[in-house]
Design an enzyme around this catalytic site. Structure first.
Site, mmCIF file in Angstrom:
data_model
loop_
_atom_site.group_PDB
_atom_site.id
_atom_site.type_symbol
_atom_site.label_atom_id
_atom_site.label_comp_id
_atom_site.label_asym_id
_atom_site.label_seq_id
_atom_site.Cartn_x
_atom_site.Cartn_y
_atom_site.Cartn_z
ATOM 1 N N HIS A 58 5.010 8.589 9.948
ATOM 2 C CA HIS A 58 5.974 8.769 8.732
ATOM 3 C C HIS A 58 6.721 7.394 8.243
ATOM 4 C CE1 HIS A 58 9.331 11.304 6.892
ATOM 5 N NE2 HIS A 58 9.867 10.113 6.729
ATOM 6 N N GLU A 59 7.304 6.800 9.569
ATOM 7 C CA GLU A 59 8.031 5.596 9.125
ATOM 8 C C GLU A 59 7.256 4.376 8.836
ATOM 9 O OE1 GLU A 59 10.969 5.884 8.825
ATOM 10 O OE2 GLU A 59 11.371 7.748 9.938
ATOM 11 N N HIS A 62 6.267 4.616 5.089
ATOM 12 C CA HIS A 62 7.268 3.846 4.342
ATOM 13 C C HIS A 62 7.172 2.429 4.228
ATOM 14 C CE1 HIS A 62 9.676 7.450 3.470
ATOM 15 N NE2 HIS A 62 9.941 7.754 4.732
#
Length: 266
Positions: A58-59, A62
């Site tokens: 997820h990170e 980003h």
């Protein structure tokens, strides 16, 4: 060290992430083959390690999107290494989300990457950077539920099916929570570039408290809780996942409570 060598080091996958992924693979194998003496413990380790892997991805999503959007400082901050301890704060980013999973199945939004937004030009780029994380959770959920919506459950051992159902439930809750337009969450980041400067300035002081207020509402306002889980179970139903499979997955995950007769007989 040359610039090229430094860039390579900044993007090398962390041994920490490799170790967590290895735990996921080994415990997933143990659940599939029913090799473990305690299937509940194996499911617990498999789901927890897979959840941490999803937090890292997820990170990373980003960070990778921000890098391509123009923030060239991302690599030097270690965000491209998939090291969970590089994403903001170990307690807030990793420990608390895992505790929430252990407490019973809400995919708490995890850490964050510090993006230098002044380096990024264009509202669509800012929107895509915010959306990249929860879209990764949505993709993870789609992969976990693929055997269900493809009607390909034949041959999948029952404990592994339960584990996939529960893991998918966590990913769907994380996706929905992250996409809510609440200050401090990715959903607000998706729409923020399109808001007026005045509105953004008015909302900014509330961003640090957005997640706290959201969870207080979820836990203490029954109508909010019901609406949220109606949406979660509606998506899971659309993906073909039986609610009993999800509950049995949670049952196996919480191995310290003992398995219910209904799940033991399935």
């Amino acid at each position: 060290m040359t610039t090229a060598a430094r860039r390579h080091s900044d993007r090398r996958i962390s041994p920490v992430f490799i170790g967590i992924a290895a735990v996921m693979a080994v415990t997933g194998w143990a659940v599939w083959t029913e090799f473990a003496a305690s299937p509940g413990l194996a499911v617990f380790l498999f789901v927890t390690s897979a959840w941490i892997v999803s937090l890292c991805l997820h990170e990373y999503a980003h960070a990778r999107t921000a890098l391509h959007g123009g923030d060239i400082t991302i690599g030097a901050k270690g965000y491209l290494t998939l090291n969970p301890f590089k994403y903001t704060h170990a307690l807030l980013s990793i420990v608390l989300p895992v505790i929430f999973v252990i407490m019973g199945g809400i995919g708490l939004p995890g850490g964050a990457v510090f993006i230098e937004h002044h380096r990024i030009r264009g509202r669509w780029k800012h929107t895509l950077i915010s959306a990249a994380g929860p879209l990764t959770n949505a993709l993870f959920a789609a992969v976990c539920t693929a055997p269900f919506w493809l009607d390909a459950l034949d041959g999948i051992p029952t404990p592994f099916r339960f584990a996939l159902a529960f893991l998918a439930l966590l990913q769907v809750t994380a996706t929905i929570l992250n996409f809510l337009p609440v200050p401090g969450l990715d959903g607000y980041g998706v729409i923020e570039p399109w808001l007026s400067y005045k509105v953004r300035r008015q909302v900014e002081p509330f961003a640090p408290y957005g997640m706290l207020v959201l969870f207080l509402c979820l836990f203490f306002i029954p109508e909010v809780n019901a609406a949220f889980f109606d949406a979660v179970y509606g998506i899971m139903d659309a993906l073909g996942v039986d609610r009993i499979d999800m509950e049995c997955g949670r049952d196996l995950f919480e191995f310290w409570d003992g398995q219910h007769d209904l799940c033991a007989s399935r």
